[in-house]
Design a protein around this motif. Structure first.
Motif, PDB file in Angstrom:
ATOM      1  N   LEU A 141       0.821  -1.201   0.000  1.00 15.82           N
ATOM      2  CA  LEU A 141       0.000   0.000   0.000  1.00 15.82           C
ATOM      3  C   LEU A 141       0.861   1.260   0.000  1.00 15.82           C
ATOM      4  CD1 LEU A 141      -2.923   1.066   0.188  1.00 15.82           C
ATOM      5  CD2 LEU A 141      -2.601   1.189   2.655  1.00 15.82           C
ATOM      6  N   ILE A 142       1.904   1.261   0.815  1.00 20.37           N
ATOM      7  CA  ILE A 142       2.798   2.417   0.886  1.00 20.37           C
ATOM      8  C   ILE A 142       3.459   2.654  -0.468  1.00 20.37           C
ATOM      9  CG2 ILE A 142       4.996   3.208   1.862  1.00 20.37           C
ATOM     10  CD1 ILE A 142       4.042   1.890   4.531  1.00 20.37           C
ATOM     11  N   GLN A 143       3.943   1.577  -1.088  1.00 23.88           N
ATOM     12  CA  GLN A 143       4.601   1.728  -2.396  1.00 23.88           C
ATOM     13  C   GLN A 143       3.637   2.301  -3.429  1.00 23.88           C
ATOM     14  OE1 GLN A 143       8.205   0.587  -3.109  1.00 23.88           O
ATOM     15  NE2 GLN A 143       7.599   2.323  -4.337  1.00 23.88           N
ATOM     16  N   GLU A 144       2.379   1.898  -3.374  1.00 28.74           N
ATOM     17  CA  GLU A 144       1.377   2.413  -4.311  1.00 28.74           C
ATOM     18  C   GLU A 144       1.128   3.905  -4.117  1.00 28.74           C
ATOM     19  OE1 GLU A 144      -2.138   0.094  -3.707  1.00 28.74           O
ATOM     20  OE2 GLU A 144      -1.196  -1.752  -4.432  1.00 28.74           O
ATOM     21  N   ARG A 145       1.212   4.367  -2.877  1.00 31.59           N
ATOM     22  CA  ARG A 145       0.847   5.751  -2.574  1.00 31.59           C
ATOM     23  C   ARG A 145       2.003   6.740  -2.713  1.00 31.59           C
ATOM     24  NH1 ARG A 145      -4.206   6.084   0.153  1.00 31.59           N
ATOM     25  NH2 ARG A 145      -5.312   4.242  -0.548  1.00 31.59           N
ATOM     26  N   LEU A 146       3.231   6.251  -2.696  1.00 28.14           N
ATOM     27  CA  LEU A 146       4.382   7.149  -2.764  1.00 28.14           C
ATOM     28  C   LEU A 146       4.748   7.459  -4.210  1.00 28.14           C
ATOM     29  CD1 LEU A 146       6.639   5.601   0.016  1.00 28.14           C
ATOM     30  CD2 LEU A 146       5.319   7.704   0.153  1.00 28.14           C
ATOM     31  N   ARG A 147       5.691   8.384  -4.376  1.00 28.77           N
ATOM     32  CA  ARG A 147       6.192   8.712  -5.707  1.00 28.77           C
ATOM     33  C   ARG A 147       7.013   7.548  -6.242  1.00 28.77           C
ATOM     34  NH1 ARG A 147       9.577  13.751  -3.642  1.00 28.77           N
ATOM     35  NH2 ARG A 147      10.268  11.985  -2.406  1.00 28.77           N
ATOM     36  N   LYS A 148       7.164   7.499  -7.552  1.00 31.77           N
ATOM     37  CA  LYS A 148       7.957   6.428  -8.164  1.00 31.77           C
ATOM     38  C   LYS A 148       9.417   6.471  -7.718  1.00 31.77           C
ATOM     39  CE  LYS A 148       5.160   5.472 -12.208  1.00 31.77           C
ATOM     40  NZ  LYS A 148       4.317   4.606 -11.437  1.00 31.77           N
ATOM     41  N   SER A 149       9.905   7.651  -7.365  1.00 31.97           N
ATOM     42  CA  SER A 149      11.306   7.788  -6.950  1.00 31.97           C
ATOM     43  C   SER A 149      11.538   7.344  -5.510  1.00 31.97           C
ATOM     44  CB  SER A 149      11.769   9.247  -7.118  1.00 31.97           C
ATOM     45  OG  SER A 149      10.967  10.103  -6.322  1.00 31.97           O
ATOM     46  N   LEU A 209      13.062   8.833   0.895  1.00 32.15           N
ATOM     47  CA  LEU A 209      12.337   9.887   0.193  1.00 32.15           C
ATOM     48  C   LEU A 209      13.335  10.866  -0.413  1.00 32.15           C
ATOM     49  CD1 LEU A 209       9.724  10.576   3.035  1.00 32.15           C
ATOM     50  CD2 LEU A 209       9.379   9.158   0.988  1.00 32.15           C
ATOM     51  N   PRO A 210      13.727  10.678  -1.680  1.00 30.88           N
ATOM     52  CA  PRO A 210      14.663  11.614  -2.307  1.00 30.88           C
ATOM     53  C   PRO A 210      14.048  13.009  -2.414  1.00 30.88           C
ATOM     54  CG  PRO A 210      14.475   9.589  -3.597  1.00 30.88           C
ATOM     55  CD  PRO A 210      13.389   9.560  -2.563  1.00 30.88           C
ATOM     56  N   GLU A 211      14.915  14.017  -2.370  1.00 31.84           N
ATOM     57  CA  GLU A 211      14.489  15.416  -2.539  1.00 31.84           C
ATOM     58  C   GLU A 211      13.464  15.835  -1.492  1.00 31.84           C
ATOM     59  OE1 GLU A 211      16.074  17.163  -4.716  1.00 31.84           O
ATOM     60  OE2 GLU A 211      17.014  15.504  -5.774  1.00 31.84           O
ATOM     61  N   GLY A 224       8.968  17.641   5.328  1.00 34.64           N
ATOM     62  CA  GLY A 224       8.221  16.897   4.314  1.00 34.64           C
ATOM     63  C   GLY A 224       8.097  15.432   4.670  1.00 34.64           C
ATOM     64  N   ALA A 225       9.176  14.867   5.213  1.00 33.48           N
ATOM     65  CA  ALA A 225       9.169  13.452   5.602  1.00 33.48           C
ATOM     66  C   ALA A 225       8.195  13.204   6.749  1.00 33.48           C
ATOM     67  CB  ALA A 225      10.570  13.002   5.983  1.00 33.48           C
ATOM     68  N   ILE A 226       8.116  14.154   7.666  1.00 28.19           N
ATOM     69  CA  ILE A 226       7.166  14.009   8.780  1.00 28.19           C
ATOM     70  C   ILE A 226       5.730  14.016   8.264  1.00 28.19           C
ATOM     71  CG2 ILE A 226       6.229  15.199  10.814  1.00 28.19           C
ATOM     72  CD1 ILE A 226       9.164  15.876  11.553  1.00 28.19           C
ATOM     73  N   LEU A 227       5.436  14.887   7.300  1.00 29.75           N
ATOM     74  CA  LEU A 227       4.092  14.905   6.703  1.00 29.75           C
ATOM     75  C   LEU A 227       3.785  13.576   6.011  1.00 29.75           C
ATOM     76  CD1 LEU A 227       3.946  18.511   5.204  1.00 29.75           C
ATOM     77  CD2 LEU A 227       2.752  17.648   7.226  1.00 29.75           C
ATOM     78  N   VAL A 228       4.761  13.071   5.252  1.00 27.92           N
ATOM     79  CA  VAL A 228       4.578  11.774   4.583  1.00 27.92           C
ATOM     80  C   VAL A 228       4.349  10.688   5.632  1.00 27.92           C
ATOM     81  CG1 VAL A 228       5.751   9.976   3.241  1.00 27.92           C
ATOM     82  CG2 VAL A 228       5.883  12.367   2.502  1.00 27.92           C
TER      83      VAL A 228
END
Length: 146
Positions: free
Chosen positions: A52-60, A75-77, A82-86
């Motif tokens: 599920l996580i892989q589906e929801r995240l960016r391809k990178s 989480l590149p870039e 931003g990581a806390i929000l993710v």
């Protein structure tokens, strides 16, 4: 997965860019309907979270098994905020999939520990970053985020 971690650290160092690591740890010691959670967590919940996580995240973004109880997400870039929000969004996703997979009411705060570390702010090498994210997830107690 170690290759991806090394590549991302090298790329970020060379280009003076940010990236963050999120560790999502299962607490295998809670009990569900009188049974210890660990076996079902390993067989059902962690793989479901990963998909599920892989589906929801960016391809990178990179999702990998860190150890028996932990997923690591690179989480590149992405800086620390931003990581806390993710991570907060991922906690909600994990909560939803846990209810669906196990069909039981489980407090996600008893089940999860989440740690975040960012390059270069929190460390300049892979081991430091993973150690910090792991330490944060252990220090702050279940259901918390740092």
């Amino acid at each position: 997965s170690d290759v991806y971690k090394r590549q991302e650290l090298h790329r970020a160092s060379e280009n003076q860019r940010h990236f963050s690591i999120v560790l999502i740890k299962l607490n295998p010691d809670i009990f569900v309907s009188g049974d210890q959670f660990q076996l079902r967590a390993m067989d059902q919940t962690l793989p479901s979270w990963s998909r599920l996580i892989q589906e929801r995240l960016r391809k990178s973004d990179i999702v990998a098994r860190f150890d028996d109880h932990t997923l690591s997400i690179i989480l590149p870039e992405t800086g620390k905020q931003g990581a806390i929000l993710v991570a907060e969004c991922l906690i909600q996703l994990c909560d939803e999939v846990t209810q669906a997979v196990l069909g039981e009411e489980i407090e996600i705060s008893e089940l999860l520990q989440v740690g975040v570390a960012a390059f270069p702010d929190d460390g300049d090498n892979r081991d430091k970053l993973f150690d910090l994210a792991n330490k944060c997830s252990s220090d702050i107690g279940s259901g918390s985020l740092h």
